[in-house]
Design an enzyme around this catalytic site. Structure first.
Site, PDB file in Angstrom:
ATOM      1  N   HIS B 187       0.801  -1.225   0.000  1.00 41.67           N
ATOM      2  CA  HIS B 187       0.000   0.000   0.000  1.00 41.67           C
ATOM      3  C   HIS B 187       0.839   1.282   0.000  1.00 41.67           C
ATOM      4  O   HIS B 187       0.409   2.302  -0.512  1.00 41.67           O
ATOM      5  CB  HIS B 187      -1.010  -0.008   1.165  1.00 41.67           C
ATOM      6  CG  HIS B 187      -0.441   0.415   2.485  1.00 41.67           C
ATOM      7  ND1 HIS B 187       0.360  -0.413   3.251  1.00 41.67           N
ATOM      8  CD2 HIS B 187      -0.527   1.573   3.179  1.00 41.67           C
ATOM      9  CE1 HIS B 187       0.716   0.217   4.359  1.00 41.67           C
ATOM     10  NE2 HIS B 187       0.197   1.423   4.340  1.00 41.67           N
ATOM     11  N   ASP B 188       2.031   1.231   0.569  1.00 42.26           N
ATOM     12  CA  ASP B 188       2.874   2.435   0.617  1.00 42.26           C
ATOM     13  C   ASP B 188       4.025   2.383  -0.387  1.00 42.26           C
ATOM     14  O   ASP B 188       5.023   3.076  -0.206  1.00 42.26           O
ATOM     15  CB  ASP B 188       3.446   2.622   2.033  1.00 42.26           C
ATOM     16  CG  ASP B 188       2.567   3.506   2.896  1.00 42.26           C
ATOM     17  OD1 ASP B 188       1.701   4.222   2.344  1.00 42.26           O
ATOM     18  OD2 ASP B 188       2.742   3.501   4.126  1.00 42.26           O
ATOM     19  N   LYS B 191       5.872   5.430  -1.620  1.00 43.32           N
ATOM     20  CA  LYS B 191       6.833   6.173  -0.784  1.00 43.32           C
ATOM     21  C   LYS B 191       8.277   5.924  -1.215  1.00 43.32           C
ATOM     22  O   LYS B 191       9.177   6.654  -0.815  1.00 43.32           O
ATOM     23  CB  LYS B 191       6.648   5.805   0.696  1.00 43.32           C
ATOM     24  CG  LYS B 191       5.409   6.444   1.296  1.00 43.32           C
ATOM     25  CD  LYS B 191       5.355   6.225   2.794  1.00 43.32           C
ATOM     26  CE  LYS B 191       4.129   6.908   3.392  1.00 43.32           C
ATOM     27  NZ  LYS B 191       3.948   6.562   4.802  1.00 43.32           N
ATOM     28  N   HIS B 216       2.049  10.047  -2.736  1.00 47.90           N
ATOM     29  CA  HIS B 216       2.453   8.640  -2.725  1.00 47.90           C
ATOM     30  C   HIS B 216       1.357   7.648  -3.156  1.00 47.90           C
ATOM     31  O   HIS B 216       1.683   6.641  -3.794  1.00 47.90           O
ATOM     32  CB  HIS B 216       3.122   8.241  -1.391  1.00 47.90           C
ATOM     33  CG  HIS B 216       2.187   7.935  -0.272  1.00 47.90           C
ATOM     34  ND1 HIS B 216       1.762   8.882   0.618  1.00 47.90           N
ATOM     35  CD2 HIS B 216       1.598   6.780   0.117  1.00 47.90           C
ATOM     36  CE1 HIS B 216       0.952   8.322   1.499  1.00 47.90           C
ATOM     37  NE2 HIS B 216       0.833   7.039   1.221  1.00 47.90           N
ATOM     38  N   HIS B 241      -6.040   4.347   0.204  1.00 51.16           N
ATOM     39  CA  HIS B 241      -5.957   4.160   1.654  1.00 51.16           C
ATOM     40  C   HIS B 241      -5.955   5.470   2.433  1.00 51.16           C
ATOM     41  O   HIS B 241      -6.076   5.454   3.656  1.00 51.16           O
ATOM     42  CB  HIS B 241      -4.763   3.265   2.038  1.00 51.16           C
ATOM     43  CG  HIS B 241      -3.411   3.854   1.801  1.00 51.16           C
ATOM     44  ND1 HIS B 241      -2.774   3.809   0.587  1.00 51.16           N
ATOM     45  CD2 HIS B 241      -2.558   4.500   2.627  1.00 51.16           C
ATOM     46  CE1 HIS B 241      -1.583   4.391   0.677  1.00 51.16           C
ATOM     47  NE2 HIS B 241      -1.435   4.828   1.916  1.00 51.16           N
ATOM     48  N   HIS B 242      -5.829   6.594   1.753  1.00 49.52           N
ATOM     49  CA  HIS B 242      -5.958   7.886   2.446  1.00 49.52           C
ATOM     50  C   HIS B 242      -7.278   8.583   2.124  1.00 49.52           C
ATOM     51  O   HIS B 242      -7.476   9.732   2.514  1.00 49.52           O
ATOM     52  CB  HIS B 242      -4.779   8.805   2.101  1.00 49.52           C
ATOM     53  CG  HIS B 242      -3.530   8.445   2.844  1.00 49.52           C
ATOM     54  ND1 HIS B 242      -3.387   8.649   4.204  1.00 49.52           N
ATOM     55  CD2 HIS B 242      -2.375   7.872   2.422  1.00 49.52           C
ATOM     56  CE1 HIS B 242      -2.181   8.219   4.582  1.00 49.52           C
ATOM     57  NE2 HIS B 242      -1.555   7.743   3.526  1.00 49.52           N
ATOM     58  N   ASP B 270      -4.257   1.057   8.594  1.00 51.22           N
ATOM     59  CA  ASP B 270      -3.131   1.966   8.350  1.00 51.22           C
ATOM     60  C   ASP B 270      -3.057   3.022   9.456  1.00 51.22           C
ATOM     61  O   ASP B 270      -1.994   3.262  10.030  1.00 51.22           O
ATOM     62  CB  ASP B 270      -3.315   2.631   6.976  1.00 51.22           C
ATOM     63  CG  ASP B 270      -2.203   3.599   6.617  1.00 51.22           C
ATOM     64  OD1 ASP B 270      -1.022   3.204   6.712  1.00 51.22           O
ATOM     65  OD2 ASP B 270      -2.502   4.749   6.235  1.00 51.22           O
TER      66      ASP B 270
END
Lengths: 130, 323
Positions: B187-188, B191, B216, B241-242, B270
């Site tokens: 998911h990240d 980054k 990201h 996810h944000h 998260d």
């Protein structure tokens, strides 16, 4: 061009904001390379390609293809449109307006309201005098 | 994250009797005291010595930070032995799993090769699902054995375990749990392209840094979207996810009904992981406080039904502890 349906529904505040065309000097805030010209033009959009992982999962209804679109702004390198569905980064679109055909890649999409997304795309080619 | 200058902690449970680690292993008799060598790099792990320390309640040993990659290689060579040993208590197996997954993800993120990262993620997700799905794991039990340092690889590994727990509680089958576990590990991934100065900044980000950081999910999406081995749901975990159910999130500010269920699930675990982990400018929040905070965002930031199930997991753990 006019045979396609107009499905986007602009929220009232957005509609008021785009009533008067003007040049915006917003590149300082938005890190833009070119000034944008605010416009309010009707155009026609075709989604040319959708990346692999999206292709089989999005419900690419007929309404997502070949429909009317409101062109919000134009610059030397980009186009902003209001569209009635979510578009995803890297989708390739074609926008026809005023005897021009822009091919562009979606870079961002923001939800403004039901049946209204603000989509920013990077123009990769322009055909004039259609 | 170093426990103190030059050393990183490892779990005693990861030391297999007679194994040759090829690295020096140290123990510390009390916090602040200098470490003494337990096993030298050229000797095998002595079973009786190991048992004595474990019986005395020593749960952590230390290795030189420079030997971390050798230790990860050792774990990756032996993790099947460590995890499949039914004699090993569940807590220790969870801890080993945490160490292994963290190490694998760290290595792949450093390498920057998406192909390898996805392959490794699928392998470790299988283990995570097997362990969590077939055991009655309590949330605090898992939380207690995971590392909570400030690293993208640690965060992704932890989010993956929590995601499997929530997916299991939501009634997802093992195939879906696996899909969610891999999605959470990825998911990240965006980054990787963000300036490390921003990622590791010991303090709140300024507006410009925040805007860079907010890219990201889009970067991660672009990295994964052309791949045949990434599902739509996994892609949405990276991209959404944000997002927040009231439309206040990013990058699209879409409302809850347009956020994929995996995206809504990922948002919960998260944030929970972020709150309960160490940050350079704040201490980890206790589970109860983190849950209070998250409950205050029920229906605004987080999917109400999914959050209720996450809360249920906490309550379930309390029952287990009383027993």
């Amino acid at each position: 061009m006019n045979s396609s349906p107009m499905l986007v529904q602009l929220p009232a505040d957005i509609r008021a904001r785009v009533q008067s065309p003007s040049t915006t000097l917003d590149q300082c805030f938005e890190n833009r390379t070119s000034n944008r010209l605010n416009v309010l033009l009707e155009g026609n959009i075709t989604i040319l390609s959708t990346p692999t992982a999206l292709r089989d999962n999005l419900e690419l209804s007929a309404s997502r293809q070949n429909s009317h679109v409101v062109v919000k702004d134009l610059s030397r390198t980009g186009v902003g449109i209001y569209y009635h569905e979510q578009l995803f980064p890297l989708e390739k679109i074609q926008v026809e307006l005023q005897h021009r055909r822009l091919t562009a890649i979606v870079v961002r999409c923001r939800y403004l309201g039901p049946k209204c997304f603000e989509v920013g795309a990077k123009v990769i080619s322009v055909q004039s005098n259609l | 994250m170093s426990d103190h200058r030059g050393f990183v902690p490892i779990s005693m449970a990861t030391l297999l009797p007679s194994a040759m680690l090829g690295i020096d292993v140290f123990v510390r008799s009390a916090p602040g005291l200098p470490s003494a060598k337990l096993f030298a790099s050229d000797e095998p792990v002595c079973e009786s010595k190991l048992r004595d320390y474990c019986n005395a309640g020593v749960t952590s040993a230390f290795i030189d930070v420079e030997d971390r990659h050798k230790y990860q290689s050792y774990l990756q060579r032996n993790w099947h032995l460590l995890l499949e040993d039914s004699q090993t208590p569940l807590e220790n197996r969870l801890e080993i799993m945490g160490d292994v997954v963290r190490g694998v993800i760290d290595k792949q993120l450093q390498g920057g090769d998406i192909q390898s990262l996805i392959k490794a993620s699928n392998q470790v997700a299988e283990t995570a699902v097997k362990l969590i799905s077939t055991n009655e794991v309590a949330l605090s039990q898992l939380c207690a054995v995971l590392h909570h340092d400030y690293g993208t690889f640690t965060h992704s590994a932890n989010v993956s375990f929590y995601a499997v727990m929530l997916a299991k509680q939501l009634g997802y089958d093992q195939v879906e749990q696996h899909e969610v576990a891999v999605g959470a590990l990825l998911h990240d991934v965006g980054k990787m392209e963000i300036d490390s100065g921003i990622i590791n900044k010991p303090g709140p980000l300024n507006l410009q840094e925040m805007n860079a950081m907010k890219r990201h999910p889009i970067i991660g999406f672009e990295k994964l979207v052309h791949r045949e081995d990434v599902s739509f749901g996994q892609l949405m975990m990276t991209y959404q996810h944000h997002e927040r159910v009231d439309g206040s999130g990013y990058p699209c500010a879409i409302p809850g009904d347009l956020i994929h269920p995996y995206g809504r699930l990922c948002a919960i675990v998260d944030v929970f992981e972020a709150l309960t982990s160490q940050r350079p400018y704040r201490k980890p929040m206790e589970i109860e406080k983190a849950m209070d905070f998250m409950t205050s965002k029920r229906g605004t930031d987080f999917d109400a039904d999914m959050l209720d199930v996450w809360v249920e997991l906490t309550n379930k753990e309390e029952v287990n502890y009383e027993q």
